[in-house]
Write a protein that holds these residues in place. Structure first.
Motif, PDB file in Angstrom:
ATOM      1  N   GLU A   1       0.806  -1.220   0.000  1.00  0.00           N
ATOM      2  CA  GLU A   1       0.000   0.000   0.000  1.00  0.00           C
ATOM      3  C   GLU A   1       0.844   1.277   0.000  1.00  0.00           C
ATOM      4  O   GLU A   1       0.515   2.241  -0.695  1.00  0.00           O
ATOM      5  CB  GLU A   1      -0.936   0.024   1.223  1.00  0.00           C
TER       6      GLU A   1
ATOM      7  N   ILE B   1       2.121   2.229  -3.434  1.00  0.00           N
ATOM      8  CA  ILE B   1       1.043   2.756  -4.268  1.00  0.00           C
ATOM      9  C   ILE B   1       0.677   4.157  -3.803  1.00  0.00           C
ATOM     10  O   ILE B   1       0.444   5.064  -4.616  1.00  0.00           O
ATOM     11  CB  ILE B   1      -0.200   1.846  -4.193  1.00  0.00           C
ATOM     12  N   ALA B   2       0.652   4.340  -2.478  1.00  0.00           N
ATOM     13  CA  ALA B   2       0.291   5.651  -1.937  1.00  0.00           C
ATOM     14  C   ALA B   2       1.286   6.719  -2.390  1.00  0.00           C
ATOM     15  O   ALA B   2       0.887   7.804  -2.807  1.00  0.00           O
ATOM     16  CB  ALA B   2       0.226   5.590  -0.412  1.00  0.00           C
TER      17      ALA B   2
ATOM     18  N   PHE C   1       0.432   7.560  -5.941  1.00  0.00           N
ATOM     19  CA  PHE C   1      -0.801   8.337  -6.110  1.00  0.00           C
ATOM     20  C   PHE C   1      -0.667   9.746  -5.527  1.00  0.00           C
ATOM     21  O   PHE C   1      -1.252  10.685  -6.049  1.00  0.00           O
ATOM     22  CB  PHE C   1      -1.995   7.616  -5.483  1.00  0.00           C
TER      23      PHE C   1
ATOM     24  N   THR D   1      -5.551   4.731  -3.389  1.00  0.00           N
ATOM     25  CA  THR D   1      -4.634   3.677  -2.951  1.00  0.00           C
ATOM     26  C   THR D   1      -5.385   2.501  -2.357  1.00  0.00           C
ATOM     27  O   THR D   1      -5.178   1.343  -2.719  1.00  0.00           O
ATOM     28  CB  THR D   1      -3.687   4.230  -1.874  1.00  0.00           C
TER      29      THR D   1
ATOM     30  N   ILE E   1      -0.819   4.994   5.465  1.00  0.00           N
ATOM     31  CA  ILE E   1      -0.496   5.748   4.253  1.00  0.00           C
ATOM     32  C   ILE E   1      -0.548   7.241   4.490  1.00  0.00           C
ATOM     33  O   ILE E   1       0.007   8.020   3.714  1.00  0.00           O
ATOM     34  CB  ILE E   1      -1.408   5.363   3.063  1.00  0.00           C
TER      35      ILE E   1
END
Lengths: 270, 281
Positions: free
Chosen positions: A130, A133-134, A137, A151, A220
């Protein structure tokens, strides 16, 4: 062969070893042990820093004993609200996207090309943690909860679609066969034979994902994707361990509440 | 009328399940299909509605050649073929009524079935069938709340809700006790008589088959090795179908039976139960 004396049977028995060849077995055991000794030896510990850190750790524990809910209450409230919003919206969006992908990724009902595509989407979603990805993004959509929402939705797909697909592959095939035998179409088979079998688990998994998403939203936030994680990070940076402790306690309480309520709902669904 | 011509099935694994099976089932005729496990009984009846795709041969139901049908055509043909299963194969988390109504899935569109908006005459028919099989009191129960015998009755109602031209019945009594087995077999036979429905029944229990069906087909290694009336089943025939065994207690005494079929049905059932208990069938 025809002797009158009973054949002598052994009186001891031991389980055959997992690796039959003795030399290979002992080489593997010794190798693993040696590697562990070397690996532990290679970790450098700066004992001075550990000593200094002990002091900070002590203050942290003191903060925990006296959590401060009041002085940063506004920030905590906003953070919590953001986190909860992120968790709920991303779970809803994630589940909505996961269901068709999960159906497509079940080998027993999807044609091969659809299966391959859906499995690829799942693999892609699962291959990144995660936080990675965070970071991506946040770079794309800027700081704040929208990046967090994206995310968590994305991460939900990998989790839920995979488990749903596996559950569909495990259904009782005879029920589907019976519905197929009536002349039902593909969608009717899905809604009449498969949905009733996987629904309780789908709901259970969605609730489970909801509390995963809430916990992840706290993590995140640290990389800038909004939520209570951002508040927590700020508190840590300012050495306000008592406020940080308050946030952690609230997170624990919310996760516990989610745990108990989802357990209750799952029991009721069966 | 159902006609099979030269039906063969070879599975992807190379196993020959059926070899050149041919026979005709006349309207209203109930055929018992017997044979050892792995003889191809289940494969045979699944080939008829193409739940299993036959490798060669021709299957015609009336004028319709089932083996030549497209997907849509096959769905339409399946509507005419009711199927009853060994472990009932009810959708367990759906209600009894939903299970019965699923027999109409081939006739209604997706959204109507999704919202359970079945045509009034289908619903009426479902109530009538549930009454016929004695389950009027259980309409809204979940299928997994019923006993084995009751579940199989739901299975029968589901098949009849299709208003079929043919019934395929796969081991209907395999998971039922001897008494319930007889009740279910009797119900199936009665219903076939009422409607003049032809049926193929896979059955393990030779004595039960002899008691209820008009014609028996014996399958061995994927080939038809016997096709005749139940009275012709003797030790030789059973040996041909199943292999060497002491068959003396399995075979119905034809002459005794012919005299007292009506009044001694109970006795026969009791005798059959004893045989089952003795493990001879």
């Amino acid at each position: 062969m025809t002797t009158a004396t009973a054949p002598a049977f052994p009186t001891t028995w031991s389980r055959p070893p997992f690796i039959k060849r003795a030399w290979l077995r002992w080489t593997l055991y010794l190798g693993a042990l040696l590697y562990m000794v070397l690996a532990v030896g290679s970790v450098e510990v700066n004992w001075m820093r550990v000593w200094e850190g002990l002091d900070r750790g002590l203050r942290f524990i003191q903060g925990f004993l006296l959590p401060d809910f009041t002085s940063r209450w506004e920030d905590i409230l906003i953070g919590m609200e953001e986190s909860l919003t992120m968790a709920v919206t991303s779970t809803v969006a994630g589940v909505a996207i996961s269901v068709p992908i999960g159906i497509g990724a079940a080998r027993n009902i999807a044609p091969l090309p659809v299966y391959a595509v859906c499995r690829a989407i799942i693999a892609l979603s699962r291959s990144f943690q995660e936080i990675i990805i965070a970071i991506l993004f946040v770079a794309m959509f800027g700081f704040g909860p929208f990046a967090g929402f994206l995310t968590l939705s994305f991460a939900t797909i990998g989790f839920l679609a995979k488990l749903l697909a596996e559950d569909i592959e495990d259904i009782d095939e005879s029920q589907a066969e019976a519905v197929r035998a009536t002349g039902a179409g593909w969608w009717q088979i899905v809604t009449y034979a498969i949905q009733p079998q996987v629904m309780p688990r789908l709901i259970g998994l969605s609730l489970y994902r909801l509390d995963i998403n809430f916990r992840e939203s706290a993590v995140i936030g640290i990389v800038g994707a909004g939520g209570v994680g951002a508040t927590l990070n700020t508190a840590m940076d300012r050495y306000e361990y008592d406020s940080a402790a308050a946030i952690l306690i609230l997170i624990i309480l919310i996760v516990m509440a989610a745990e108990y309520s989802s357990g209750y709902v799952r029991k009721w669904l069966q | 009328m159902l006609r099979l011509e030269g039906l063969s099935k070879v599975y992807g694994t190379g196993d020959r399940a059926l070899t050149d099976v041919s026979f005709t089932v006349e309207p209203g005729q109930v055929v018992g299909l017997i044979g050892p496990s792995g003889a191809g009984k289940s494969t045979l009846i699944r080939c008829i509605n193409r739940l299993v795709e036959p490798s060669a041969g021709k299957i015609s139901l009336g004028d319709l050649d089932i083996t030549q049908l497209s997907r849509g055509g096959l769905r339409q043909a399946r509507r005419r073929i009711g199927m009853i299963f060994q472990e009932y194969a009810l959708v367990e988390r759906l209600t009894v009524m939903e299970n019965v109504l699923s027999g109409r899935l081939g006739y209604v569109g997706f959204w109507r079935s999704f919202f359970r908006k079945f045509p009034p005459e289908s619903v009426e028919n479902a109530y009538r069938l549930l009454d016929r099989v004695g389950l009027s009191a259980h309409v809204n129960k979940r299928a997994d709340a019923l006993s084995g015998g009751q579940r199989q009755r739901v299975g029968i109602a589901r098949a009849l809700e299709q208003d079929p031209d043919l019934l395929l019945i796969d081991e209907p009594t395999a998971s039922l006790d001897p008494k319930t087995s007889r009740q279910i077999m009797r119900l199936i036979i009665e219903i076939c008589d009422e409607r003049g429905l032809p049926a193929i029944i896979n059955i393990h229990d030779v004595a039960l088959a002899q008691q209820f069906v008009q014609r028996i087909i014996g399958l061995q290694g994927g080939k038809v090795v016997f096709d005749g009336s139940p009275d012709e089943l003797d030790a030789d025939v059973l040996t041909r179908i199943y292999g060497e065994e002491d068959w003396s207690a399995t075979i119905r005494k034809v002459d005794e039976d012919a005299e007292g079929t009506e009044d001694s049905a109970e006795e026969i059932a009791a005798a059959l139960d004893r045989e089952r208990l003795a493990g001879l069938t």
